[in-house]
Design a protein around this motif. Structure first.
Motif, PDB file in Angstrom:
ATOM      1  N   HIS A  20       0.838  -1.194   0.000  1.00 27.36           N
ATOM      2  CA  HIS A  20       0.000   0.000   0.000  1.00 27.36           C
ATOM      3  C   HIS A  20       0.877   1.249   0.000  1.00 27.36           C
ATOM      4  O   HIS A  20       1.888   1.314   0.710  1.00 27.36           O
ATOM      5  CB  HIS A  20      -0.912   0.030   1.223  1.00 27.36           C
ATOM      6  CG  HIS A  20      -1.806  -1.164   1.350  1.00 27.36           C
ATOM      7  ND1 HIS A  20      -2.497  -1.695   0.278  1.00 27.36           N
ATOM      8  CD2 HIS A  20      -2.139  -1.925   2.430  1.00 27.36           C
ATOM      9  CE1 HIS A  20      -3.217  -2.735   0.693  1.00 27.36           C
ATOM     10  NE2 HIS A  20      -3.001  -2.897   1.983  1.00 27.36           N
ATOM     11  N   SER A  21       0.453   2.239  -0.760  1.00 27.65           N
ATOM     12  CA  SER A  21       1.154   3.517  -0.827  1.00 27.65           C
ATOM     13  C   SER A  21       0.554   4.467   0.200  1.00 27.65           C
ATOM     14  O   SER A  21      -0.649   4.746   0.170  1.00 27.65           O
ATOM     15  CB  SER A  21       1.013   4.107  -2.238  1.00 27.65           C
ATOM     16  OG  SER A  21       1.614   5.384  -2.324  1.00 27.65           O
ATOM     17  N   ILE A  22       1.392   4.967   1.134  1.00 25.70           N
ATOM     18  CA  ILE A  22       0.910   5.832   2.218  1.00 25.70           C
ATOM     19  C   ILE A  22       1.746   7.105   2.276  1.00 25.70           C
ATOM     20  O   ILE A  22       2.977   7.080   2.091  1.00 25.70           O
ATOM     21  CB  ILE A  22       0.989   5.107   3.581  1.00 25.70           C
ATOM     22  CG1 ILE A  22       0.060   3.887   3.593  1.00 25.70           C
ATOM     23  CG2 ILE A  22       0.635   6.046   4.729  1.00 25.70           C
ATOM     24  CD1 ILE A  22       0.134   3.072   4.879  1.00 25.70           C
ATOM     25  N   PHE A  23       1.072   8.215   2.532  1.00 23.23           N
ATOM     26  CA  PHE A  23       1.776   9.475   2.773  1.00 23.23           C
ATOM     27  C   PHE A  23       0.996  10.276   3.799  1.00 23.23           C
ATOM     28  O   PHE A  23      -0.234  10.394   3.701  1.00 23.23           O
ATOM     29  CB  PHE A  23       1.921  10.292   1.489  1.00 23.23           C
ATOM     30  CG  PHE A  23       2.736  11.548   1.658  1.00 23.23           C
ATOM     31  CD1 PHE A  23       4.107  11.497   1.843  1.00 23.23           C
ATOM     32  CD2 PHE A  23       2.124  12.796   1.636  1.00 23.23           C
ATOM     33  CE1 PHE A  23       4.854  12.657   2.004  1.00 23.23           C
ATOM     34  CE2 PHE A  23       2.863  13.961   1.786  1.00 23.23           C
ATOM     35  CZ  PHE A  23       4.246  13.889   1.971  1.00 23.23           C
ATOM     36  N   VAL A  24       1.709  10.797   4.803  1.00 23.42           N
ATOM     37  CA  VAL A  24       1.111  11.668   5.813  1.00 23.42           C
ATOM     38  C   VAL A  24       1.884  12.975   5.837  1.00 23.42           C
ATOM     39  O   VAL A  24       3.105  12.991   5.578  1.00 23.42           O
ATOM     40  CB  VAL A  24       1.123  11.003   7.208  1.00 23.42           C
ATOM     41  CG1 VAL A  24       0.236   9.772   7.222  1.00 23.42           C
ATOM     42  CG2 VAL A  24       2.537  10.637   7.640  1.00 23.42           C
ATOM     43  N   ALA A  25       1.196  14.070   6.151  1.00 23.02           N
ATOM     44  CA  ALA A  25       1.872  15.367   6.101  1.00 23.02           C
ATOM     45  C   ALA A  25       1.051  16.428   6.818  1.00 23.02           C
ATOM     46  O   ALA A  25      -0.124  16.216   7.152  1.00 23.02           O
ATOM     47  CB  ALA A  25       2.111  15.778   4.650  1.00 23.02           C
ATOM     48  N   PHE A  26       1.674  17.593   7.026  1.00 21.00           N
ATOM     49  CA  PHE A  26       0.953  18.794   7.430  1.00 21.00           C
ATOM     50  C   PHE A  26       1.629  19.994   6.786  1.00 21.00           C
ATOM     51  O   PHE A  26       2.804  19.945   6.413  1.00 21.00           O
ATOM     52  CB  PHE A  26       0.880  18.933   8.954  1.00 21.00           C
ATOM     53  CG  PHE A  26       2.207  19.103   9.635  1.00 21.00           C
ATOM     54  CD1 PHE A  26       2.787  20.355   9.815  1.00 21.00           C
ATOM     55  CD2 PHE A  26       2.901  17.993  10.113  1.00 21.00           C
ATOM     56  CE1 PHE A  26       4.006  20.504  10.450  1.00 21.00           C
ATOM     57  CE2 PHE A  26       4.122  18.132  10.756  1.00 21.00           C
ATOM     58  CZ  PHE A  26       4.680  19.395  10.921  1.00 21.00           C
ATOM     59  N   ALA A  27       0.880  21.094   6.672  1.00 21.86           N
ATOM     60  CA  ALA A  27       1.417  22.286   6.025  1.00 21.86           C
ATOM     61  C   ALA A  27       0.556  23.496   6.399  1.00 21.86           C
ATOM     62  O   ALA A  27      -0.625  23.353   6.720  1.00 21.86           O
ATOM     63  CB  ALA A  27       1.443  22.098   4.508  1.00 21.86           C
ATOM     64  N   PRO A  28       1.170  24.686   6.320  1.00 18.01           N
ATOM     65  CA  PRO A  28       2.619  24.913   6.232  1.00 18.01           C
ATOM     66  C   PRO A  28       3.294  24.567   7.548  1.00 18.01           C
ATOM     67  O   PRO A  28       2.625  24.338   8.546  1.00 18.01           O
ATOM     68  CB  PRO A  28       2.714  26.403   5.913  1.00 18.01           C
ATOM     69  CG  PRO A  28       1.457  26.999   6.464  1.00 18.01           C
ATOM     70  CD  PRO A  28       0.398  25.940   6.355  1.00 18.01           C
TER      71      PRO A  28
END
Length: 660
Positions: A541-549
């Motif tokens: 499975h392809s996973i990506f987590v993030a926050f911005a800015p």
């Protein structure tokens, strides 16, 4: 003469008795028994139930997500039905004679004297044609209702759908719901049913002998007002919701975006989805049946129900626990040779990273570094004390919202899974497991499972430097801005503020020059972490987590694309476009060259088991045919001078025909 007078008294007595009996009966009818009063009233007045419109639902900017459209139910009271033109009724309602008979039988079974639904959800045009001739069909009456309509056909799993009440629903409501009423069955419609449903009203009117309404009864003195349901302002941003659903077209997975400063859910994509308009109207049953047959299960609410190994997106969490425990510092280094040995079990890295400190290990997603960190966490009290040490670690992970329900305002939220001591005792034996037995937890694999909502919430915690608000879907009900007190309370995870900066530094490097560099947003500092979650049932499975800015974060996001490979390939670019759309309301190009339209056009739906089995069968069949052809060629070649081989050739060809 005397006989005459005697007969006269007898006759008078009979008449007096008859008069008394009649007067007694009249007294009973008028003052004691209300049967005839009710019957008389039915001939001159009629009570109508007024069904309220459900509350509308809006996005955070006031754009309509759900509104109402008037429809009409034709109700029937069997005891009031008189002979009528069946063919004409069929034409007016668009049903056949068998359908009329079936509906009448069903109404009789329910009650002879109570009204029940004969035909539901007629559009205005059809009802108008019926109402003009309704006097020809005594016992049949139209009741106005409303059905949901979705102008933009988005957020089906977020909003949910309504459905006709069951006997169990009626029982649980203690009589509030009646047969033919509708109730929120899933999503927001269910979670906020009490606010959305409104309050029924009653209208009593005088009618003529044909049942045609003439005027209000007692000037409306007995009427009660209908109260429409409260409107809901949701936290959803319809613009990024639309974009998210398009980017996830022909893909299985989820997108969850949250505003870290409030816990409000901005984007809630469950893919594959469906057009919510399919779940209203007279074709609802057929449409629902087709959707239930869909092998990719569009009714499954993946953001809160699907489980995925968090993979490398879990690594910052373990680092924070180790920093708080004093087991590592931001400057602590470990050397990566491309493989970490846990006993006789090797955990591979994608490459040899050499000497890594914390920020670089996050940026390069070094398995060796975080396996070393996990081993320190598990052996802090000595290898033999792992039972108590692991229980303490598990409790700290639970504080981050893993393995527990976050309490989102939607039904059927799942827990995820953080394994327990009992699970490992059962698997390995009591006191027979060590850190090397469970080393895969250090890189977010093994028995560790999370929902996309939990993954997004972790990013809120990191963005906020140690706390979060309960994720929620609704900002306000009617004029009430605050709906639940616990949605406004900070929840601390027990990690000091100072330990987040080195982790955030590494997450910024992930996007600036690390594994997600191809998804960097020009002009926006996004901090993220790619994850490639191992999947025993197929491709990772392809996973990506993030926050911005980075400074003053406004959005935290988690994207999961099932069976799509590395996190950088699909989840990262999808997340970057959602973030940019929310922060700028525009989209720019990426270094990867993957445009939104290109992503939308890609079909990543996992192969179904039946398709795989069919492909294998075809491959086997083709292989057998190929072998047979080669055998026949060889025998033909030899058969030219060999009568025995000619006979063998004939036998093989005969068997081949039989098989075909």
């Amino acid at each position: 003469m005397n006989n005459f007078f005697e007969r006269r008294y007898v006759i008078q007595g009979i008449f007096i008795c008859m008069a008394v009996a009649l007067l007694g009966r009249l007294f009973y009818i008028q003052l004691v028994d209300d049967q005839y009063t009710v019957s008389a009233n039915r001939n001159v007045k009629k009570t109508f139930i007024l069904f309220p419109s459900r509350g509308e639902i809006f996005d955070r900017k006031g754009k309509v997500l759900v509104q109402n459209e008037p429809v009409y139910d034709i109700m029937v009271t069997p005891r009031e039905v008189k002979p009528f033109d069946t063919l004409k009724l069929c034409q007016l309602l668009g049903i056949d004679k068998a359908g009329v008979e079936k509906r009448l039988r069903k109404a009789l079974i329910y009650s002879r004297s109570l009204a029940s639904a004969f035909e539901k959800q007629l559009p205005l045009k059809s009802y108008t044609a019926f109402s003009e001739l309704s006097y020809e069909f005594p016992g049949f009456v139209g009741v106005q209702r409303s059905v949901r309509t979705y102008p933009d056909s988005v957020a089906a799993q977020f909003l949910g759908f309504i459905d006709e009440v069951t006997d169990n629903d009626i029982k649980k409501s203690h009589g509030y719901y009646k047969r033919g009423d509708y109730i929120g069955r899933t999503g927001v419609e269910k979670a906020y049913e009490d606010s959305l449903r409104g309050q029924r009203g009653v209208k009593t009117a005088l009618v003529d002998s044909k049942g045609v309404v003439k005027e209000k009864f007692l000037n409306g003195l007995e009427d009660t007002a209908m109260v429409a349901g409260d409107p809901l302002i949701s936290s959803l941003d319809i613009d990024i919701q639309k974009l998210g659903e398009k980017l996830m077209k022909n893909k299985v997975g989820s997108i969850v975006a949250i505003e870290p400063s409030t816990g409000e859910i901005l984007c809630f994509v469950s893919s594959p989805g469906y057009d919510p308009n399919l779940m209203v109207g007279r074709e609802r049953g057929n449409n629902a049946a087709e959707l239930y047959k869909n092998p990719y299960n569009p009714f499954f609410i993946r953001p809160i129900q699907a489980y995925y190994p968090p993979g490398s997106s879990f690594k910052p969490l373990d680092a924070l626990i180790a920093l708080q425990s004093g087991l590592i510092k931001p400057q602590t280094t470990f050397t990566c040779t491309g493989i970490y040995w846990a006993g006789n079990q090797g955990v591979h890295c994608d490459e040899v990273h050499g000497v890594c400190d914390l920020s670089r290990a996050i940026a390069q997603s070094c398995n060796t570094y975080f396996d070393n960190v996990f081993e320190k966490l598990m052996n802090v009290n000595g290898p033999k004390s792992i039972e108590s040490t692991f229980a303490d670690w598990r409790a700290k992970v639970n504080k981050f919202g893993f393995g527990v329900r976050l309490g989102v305002d939607m039904p059927h939220e799942k827990w995820g899974n953080v394994p327990t001591n009992a699970q490992y005792d059962k698997r390995f034996g009591v006191n027979r497991w060590r850190s090397s037995s469970i080393i895969s937890l250090g890189i977010g694999q093994g028995e560790l499972l999370a929902t996309p909502l939990q993954l997004a919430n972790i990013e809120c915690i990191i963005a906020n430097h140690g706390y979060y608000y309960k994720p929620h879907l609704i900002k306000s009900i009617g004029n009430r801005a605050v709906i639940k007190k616990d949605f406004t309370q900070k929840i601390s995870v027990g990690i000091d503020d100072q330990y987040f900066e080195p982790v955030i530094n590494g997450m910024q490097q992930v996007v600036e020059r690390g594994t997600a560099a191809a998804s960097r947003i020009p002009g926006i500092v996004m901090c993220g972490k790619t994850g490639t979650a191992q999947n025993p049932h197929g491709k990772n499975h392809s996973i990506f987590v993030a926050f911005a800015p980075r400074d003053h974060p406004r959005i935290a996001i988690a994207v999961v694309v099932e069976n799509a490979g590395q996190g950088a390939w699909w989840a990262a670019p999808i997340a970057s476009y959602i973030v940019e759309k929310y922060l700028r309301d525009s989209l720019t190009s990426r270094a990867s060259g993957k445009t939104p339209q290109w992503i939308m056009d890609q079909n990543l739906l996992p192969a179904l088991k039946t398709d795989v089995a069919a492909a294998k069968q075809k491959a086997v069949a083709d292989s057998v045919k190929s072998v047979k052809k080669d055998s026949i060629k060889q025998i033909k070649s030899a058969a030219r001078g060999n009568k025995h081989n000619q006979q063998q050739l004939v036998a093989i060809q005969f068997r081949r025909k039989e098989n075909e």
